[in-house]
Design an enzyme around this catalytic site. Structure first.
Site, short mmCIF file in Angstrom:
data_model
loop_
_atom_site.label_atom_id
_atom_site.label_comp_id
_atom_site.label_asym_id
_atom_site.label_seq_id
_atom_site.Cartn_x
_atom_site.Cartn_y
_atom_site.Cartn_z
N ARG A 123 0.83 -1.21 0.00
CA ARG A 123 0.00 0.00 0.00
C ARG A 123 0.87 1.26 0.00
O ARG A 123 2.03 1.25 0.37
CB ARG A 123 -0.92 0.05 1.22
N HIS A 141 0.64 7.98 11.17
CA HIS A 141 0.75 7.91 12.63
C HIS A 141 -0.55 8.36 13.30
O HIS A 141 -0.54 8.89 14.39
CB HIS A 141 1.97 8.71 13.12
N ASP A 154 -3.30 5.99 12.81
CA ASP A 154 -4.12 4.76 12.97
C ASP A 154 -4.10 4.24 14.40
O ASP A 154 -5.13 3.84 14.94
CB ASP A 154 -3.76 3.67 11.94
N GLY A 174 11.16 -3.51 2.53
CA GLY A 174 11.76 -2.52 3.42
C GLY A 174 11.63 -1.10 2.92
O GLY A 174 12.35 -0.21 3.35
N GLY A 181 8.81 0.70 3.14
CA GLY A 181 7.69 1.38 3.78
C GLY A 181 6.41 1.29 2.96
O GLY A 181 5.51 2.11 3.11
N SER A 203 4.58 -1.54 2.97
CA SER A 203 3.84 -2.65 3.58
C SER A 203 4.02 -3.99 2.89
O SER A 203 3.05 -4.73 2.68
CB SER A 203 2.34 -2.33 3.68
N ASP A 223 -2.26 -0.91 7.42
CA ASP A 223 -1.64 -1.68 6.33
C ASP A 223 -2.43 -2.95 6.01
O ASP A 223 -2.65 -3.28 4.85
CB ASP A 223 -0.20 -2.05 6.71
C1 GLA Z 1 3.49 1.79 9.68
C2 GLA Z 1 2.48 1.00 10.50
C3 GLA Z 1 1.07 1.55 10.29
C4 GLA Z 1 1.03 3.06 10.52
C5 GLA Z 1 2.15 3.74 9.73
C6 GLA Z 1 2.22 5.21 10.01
O1 GLA Z 1 3.24 1.59 8.32
O2 GLA Z 1 2.50 -0.35 10.12
O3 GLA Z 1 0.16 0.90 11.13
O4 GLA Z 1 1.11 3.35 11.88
O5 GLA Z 1 3.41 3.16 10.00
O6 GLA Z 1 1.09 5.84 9.57
#
Ligand code: GLA
Length: 408
Positions: free
Chosen positions: A51, A58, A60, A145, A147, A149, A195
């Site tokens: 995703r 930050h 959720d 890695g 970011g 997901s 995610d």
């Molecule tokens: C990571 C976490 C999510 C969310 C983001 C920040 O991806 O897995 O749950 O907290 O950071 O938005």
């Protein structure tokens, strides 16, 4: 792993065709290797997307709002029965194999990526669902890695594969929560729900506005062919397990308790300002990010719906500034991407840009004019490389579907 920049994507149609074919290649490759190893075709196959979050980071784990979209890049698993209790996983992306037994409750083990699969299997075991041993081959087009997901994609692809195996579908919310628990308990990351929810519930041509308290979802159309979502991987590996993520969560809990609310979702800017003197300045800033980000996310959802790209862009830049200054989860490389995007500006085709996901490296996301994607890609690549000495990876993604069973 090195992904090549997409210099040739000139329009959304080409992007869709390309992503479809790369996912298909991924499926064929996994199935082909399975056939070579086991001398038979896989019986089950499933895939789930990574995703990108357009806005709402930050938030959720503060019961707030997020607005992610499922990527058109996916993790695919093909599998067949092993005939006993053994599970063997071959991951083609990292070139490693894991094996363990279903004879007892599956525990954590090596290699580390196998824990995402182990955790999901343990979740099914906890529900007393009848699993059989299996052999599987995994392949992913989600950058690892970065970011984006890749871990949620692996968890959700596993859960979807297991659903096909037991011929029983879990309720989508329960499925996403089971996968989140796998990440908490088996990977040691106390992530929020974003995610896994988007990987399960993503919808082609749509963003998903998710209320992380009520878990209500609303699809927000994202199908205007004149704009594209461009992802810029800083190629600085992001890691959530090193403690900063957990620290932010704890700081938010401290802020909520200082403001006497169940979660920061319930706090307002007025309440926060009134408590300025009683709150530690750092905790104050953390809370200010979450409160303002929730409001930006809801406003952005409306602006996406009405196609007000300029407004969306402003909100994206404001979100980045807040994550950088108040929440302190950005890094010089992500800031460099956003500054370059800002310098290109609306006339150069960039509507907005921000870091996306957990931060500390990983990816930035930009909303760009389709007609200018190529020129923007070149300019960001060159300027970023000049500023950081790192070669970035850029790619366009349309909004894809959530997890699917390919063969059951
Ligand atoms: C990571 C976490 C999510 C969310 C983001 C920040 O991806 O897995 O749950 O907290 O950071 O938005």
């Amino acid at each position: 792993m090195v992904y090549k920049s997409n210099f040739n994507i000139a329009n959304a149609k080409a992007a869709i065709a390309k992503s479809k074919s790369s996912n298909q290649r991924s499926e064929f490759r996994a199935a082909d290797i399975f056939l070579k190893i086991y001398n038979e075709n896989p019986r089950w196959a499933a895939s789930a997307p990574g995703r990108v979050n357009l806005i709402g980071d930050h938030t959720d784990y503060n019961d707030g709002f997020v607005l992610p979209m499922a990527l058109d890049r996916r993790t695919t698993i093909v599998a067949g029965p092993s005939g006993d209790k053994k599970v063997t996983l071959h991951d083609l992306t990292v070139g490693e194999t894991a094996s363990f037994s279903l004879g007892a409750k599956v525990t954590c083990g090596e290699p580390p990526w196998s824990n995402y699969v182990r955790g999901v299997i343990a979740g099914f075991q906890n529900l007393n669902l009848p699993l059989v041993g299996f052999n599987a081959v995994l392949h992913s087009t989600v950058p690892l890695g970065g970011g984006l997901s890749s871990s949620a994609a692996l968890e959700v692809a596993t859960a979807t594969l297991l659903e096909a195996m037991i011929r029983q579908k879990l309720d989508p919310v329960k499925k996403a929560l089971l996968c989140q628990k796998a990440e908490h308990d088996y990977a040691g990351v106390r992530c929020g729900i974003m995610d896994q929810f988007i990987s399960v519930m993503g919808h082609k041509n749509h963003l998903l506005l998710l209320d992380c308290r009520t878990r209500e979802t609303k699809l927000v159309a994202m199908s205007d062919p004149s704009v594209e979502v461009l992802i810029v991987n800083t190629n600085l590996r992001h890691k959530l397990t090193d403690g900063e993520y957990g620290k932010r969560r704890a700081q938010c809990e401290a802020a909520a308790s200082a403001l006497k609310v169940p979660a920061l979702r319930d706090a307002t800017m007025k309440m926060l300002k009134a408590a300025t003197r009683q709150i530690d300045p750092l905790i104050f800033r953390r809370a200010r990010h979450v409160i303002s980000e929730n409001s930006r996310t809801k406003r952005a959802a409306k602006s996406f719906s009405s196609g007000d790209w300029r407004k969306v862009g402003e909100l994206m830049y404001a979100s980045h500034a807040s994550l950088r200054d108040d929440y302190e989860v950005s890094c010089p490389e992500l800031d460099a991407v956003v500054e370059i995007a800002q310098a290109i500006g609306v006339t150069g085709g960039v509507m907005g840009c921000r870091m996306t996901g957990g931060g500390f490296g990983g990816c930035a996301v930009a909303l760009v004019k389709t007609a200018q994607v190529e020129a923007i890609t070149r300019r960001v690549t060159e300027d970023y490389q000049q500023r950081t000495n790192i070669i970035p990876t850029l790619f366009v993604s349309c909004a894809g579907d959530g997890a699917t069973t390919i063969k059951s």
